[in-house]
Design an enzyme around this catalytic site. Structure first.
Site, PDB file in Angstrom:
ATOM      1  N   ASP A 172       7.862   7.207   8.937  1.00 32.81           N
ATOM      2  CA  ASP A 172       7.832   8.567   8.576  1.00 32.81           C
ATOM      3  C   ASP A 172       6.913   9.222   7.676  1.00 32.81           C
ATOM      4  O   ASP A 172       5.785  10.448   7.274  1.00 32.81           O
ATOM      5  CB  ASP A 172       8.416   8.890   9.429  1.00 32.81           C
ATOM      6  N   GLY A 173       6.012   8.147   6.911  1.00 27.71           N
ATOM      7  CA  GLY A 173       5.656   8.885   5.647  1.00 27.71           C
ATOM      8  C   GLY A 173       6.527  10.232   4.634  1.00 27.71           C
ATOM      9  O   GLY A 173       5.362  10.709   4.283  1.00 27.71           O
ATOM     10  N   GLY A 203       0.500  -1.040   0.618  1.00 28.73           N
ATOM     11  CA  GLY A 203      -0.283  -0.087   0.001  1.00 28.73           C
ATOM     12  C   GLY A 203       0.756   1.270   0.333  1.00 28.73           C
ATOM     13  O   GLY A 203       2.046   1.179  -0.110  1.00 28.73           O
ATOM     14  N   ARG A 261       3.040  13.938  -8.973  1.00 30.18           N
ATOM     15  CA  ARG A 261       3.518  12.367  -9.149  1.00 30.18           C
ATOM     16  C   ARG A 261       2.032  12.190 -10.011  1.00 30.18           C
ATOM     17  O   ARG A 261       0.629  12.599  -9.598  1.00 30.18           O
ATOM     18  CB  ARG A 261       3.534  11.664  -8.950  1.00 30.18           C
ATOM     19  N   ASP A 273       5.034  -4.437  -6.924  1.00 31.38           N
ATOM     20  CA  ASP A 273       3.737  -3.131  -6.790  1.00 31.38           C
ATOM     21  C   ASP A 273       4.687  -2.015  -7.785  1.00 31.38           C
ATOM     22  O   ASP A 273       4.195  -0.857  -7.579  1.00 31.38           O
ATOM     23  CB  ASP A 273       4.274  -3.305  -5.574  1.00 31.38           C
ATOM     24  N   ASN A 274       5.427  -2.436  -8.435  1.00 29.26           N
ATOM     25  CA  ASN A 274       6.382  -0.989  -9.393  1.00 29.26           C
ATOM     26  C   ASN A 274       5.672  -1.144 -10.455  1.00 29.26           C
ATOM     27  O   ASN A 274       6.814  -0.911 -11.734  1.00 29.26           O
ATOM     28  CB  ASN A 274       8.256  -1.345  -9.037  1.00 29.26           C
TER      29      ASN A 274
END
Length: 500
Positions: free
Chosen positions: A131-132, A96, A182, A258-259
């Site tokens: 930490d996002g 995710g 993005r 996932d990429n």
């Protein structure tokens, strides 16, 4: 016409038209960005903003607040997307968006739908122990590579903006924080399908497949078997994309499922790099210890990833499992032929061939073998070959690409013999070759120099100069001639890092 009053509304630059947020909530987690201390707008991609139908005037004024996450624009429905993925061959059932937040979608002036996503916008339910946040270096790298890929004509996500946050991020060292905006045709990945399949959520897989067909492949709605047709269409786009990577010496570095997007766009540029000296075994990524994602392995990894997608679609392709497996395997086997056709077509163009002969593959392979044996620079060898194709073909640079300049004579004689049987004029051939053989690529050492100046000295002049050069990769730019040169031995970048 937007009134002055409307323009003054905070965050009124976007006309969001959100569709992913309308899917069942198990597809995502609603999540607002986490505000930062002192956002500063490094770069706004104004031409892209205009193509997306955004209000550039408002973005100039409010961009720092919007693109940092401090100001959530009107109409946004911020969320973190759920997905799984195979990472270096090992499956993770929950990944995710751990530091990325999808603000929403806009419909561009071309009528196509695009995601607007903030990377480094704070923690989400998928952050695990992260930490996002994002550091400035990886944000600048993604901006540079995204826009370079666009200019090179490679399908890829785009860079809309970059901001600094005025806050530190803590990695192996303390670094300035930043947020990257993005733009993508969508952020749906092979791993998105895997997320639902791993849970036995057949309805989730079906809903996602229907959404992908509607958004990316609407022509398949009337197909006899839309889901089998979807798998074939994704395979075709992926084969074409990876062939284009090889044509420009691009190494993605982290081709996890996932990429890999189902739209056919290149995504996630963390440890990516461009090859200098030609060697098919080249690896740059510091985490690719065994060369799984080496330059020459990329086509096979694309096929492996497609097989993982096929596994998730089997119940949709056919109710009879054996029949579904047979149909999916046929697509997976055909991928190799699709890739080879795209790759050879592009390589013919790179050496100036318009027609087709049986010996063309061997001619291309002989050049690549010579380049590898002689330590030739991938990009400049093909560009200098372009200079040999015209009427004024006295340019000596091609031979000097090799450690032993005389070593190219035999191959050149074979090449000229082949050109004599090709229908193009010399001038037309030279122009065509220059349109597919760039003179400028994001040389790894140049990218690192631009990042280092920005991170260590808050000097963005090299970043701006590099963007300017890379916007016209196929054009000779005498004032930027130094940017075409390979790195000196002491400038070579041997490893790249994900930066997360």
């Amino acid at each position: 016409m937007t009134s002055a009053l409307e323009k003054n509304r905070p965050g009124a630059a976007f006309a969001f038209d959100n569709s992913y947020a309308g899917l069942p909530q198990r597809f995502f987690a609603p999540q607002a960005p986490t505000p930062v201390a002192e956002p500063w707008l490094i770069k706004l991609n104004e031409p892209l903003a205009e193509e997306l139908g955004l209000d550039v005037e408002v973005l100039r004024r409010d961009g720092a607040a919007i693109f940092s996450g401090n100001l959530v624009p009107e109409g946004a429905l911020p969320l973190a997307m759920a997905y799984a993925g195979h990472q270096f061959g090992g499956f993770s059932p929950v990944l995710g968006d751990g530091r990325a937040i999808l603000l929403g979608e806009v419909v561009g002036r071309n009528g196509k739908r695009y995601d607007i996503q903030l990377k480094g916008a704070g923690q989400t339910p998928f952050s695990r122990r992260g930490d996002g946040r994002a550091a400035l270096g990886p944000v600048l790298r993604e901006y540079i590579i995204s826009e370079a890929m666009f200019a090179l004509g490679i399908p890829a996500t785009r860079a809309l903006a970059a901001v600094t946050t005025g806050e530190p991020v803590y990695r192996e060292e303390v670094l300035p924080g930043a947020v990257f905006t993005r733009v993508a045709a969508s952020h749906i990945r092979v791993g998105t399908f895997q997320f639902f399949a791993a849970r036995g959520d057949a309805e989730g897989v079906r809903a996602l497949a229907d959404y992908v067909i509607d958004r990316h492949y609407p022509e398949l709605k009337e197909a006899e078997n839309p889901y089998a047709a979807l798998f074939e269409a994704v395979s075709e786009r992926q084969a074409a994309l990876i062939a284009r990577w090889l044509h420009i010496g691009f190494i993605h570095g982290v081709m996890n499922t996932d990429n890999m997007t189902v739209s056919g766009e290149t995504i996630d540029f963390g440890p990516c790099a461009f090859m200098d000296i030609y060697n098919p075994s080249t690896v740059f990524s510091s985490i690719d210890h065994h060369g799984r994602y080496a330059y020459a392995n990329q086509p096979a990894i694309g096929q492996w990833n497609l097989a993982r997608l096929g596994e998730t679609l089997l119940p949709l392709i056919d109710a009879d499992q054996d029949s579904a497996v047979d149909k999916a395997n046929a697509v997976i086997r055909a991928y190799g032929e699709r890739f080879q056709a795209h790759w050879l077509k592009g390589m013919r163009a790179k050496i100036g061939l318009e027609g087709e002969e049986d010996g063309d593959l061997e001619l291309v392979q002989a050049l690549l073998a010579l380049m590898q044996a002689q330590g030739a620079d991938f990009t400049l060898t093909f560009r200098r070959l372009s200079d040999l194709a015209g009427d004024d073909a006295a340019e000596p640079g091609f031979a000097t690409s090799f450690r032993e300049p005389d070593s190219s004579g035999e191959w050149l004689a074979r090449w000229r013999g082949r050109l004599s049987r090709d229908p193009q004029t010399a001038a037309g051939r030279a122009a065509a070759m220059r349109s597919v053989n760039p003179v400028f690529i994001p040389r790894n050492h140049r990218v690192e120099q631009a990042i280092e100046a920005a991170v260590e000295s808050a000097d963005f002049s090299l970043f701006e100069a590099l963007l300017k050069v890379l916007a016209k990769p196929y054009e000779d730019q005498p004032s930027f001639a130094a940017y075409m040169e390979p790195p000196k031995p002491n400038e070579r970048v041997l490893q790249t890092f994900c930066g997360t």
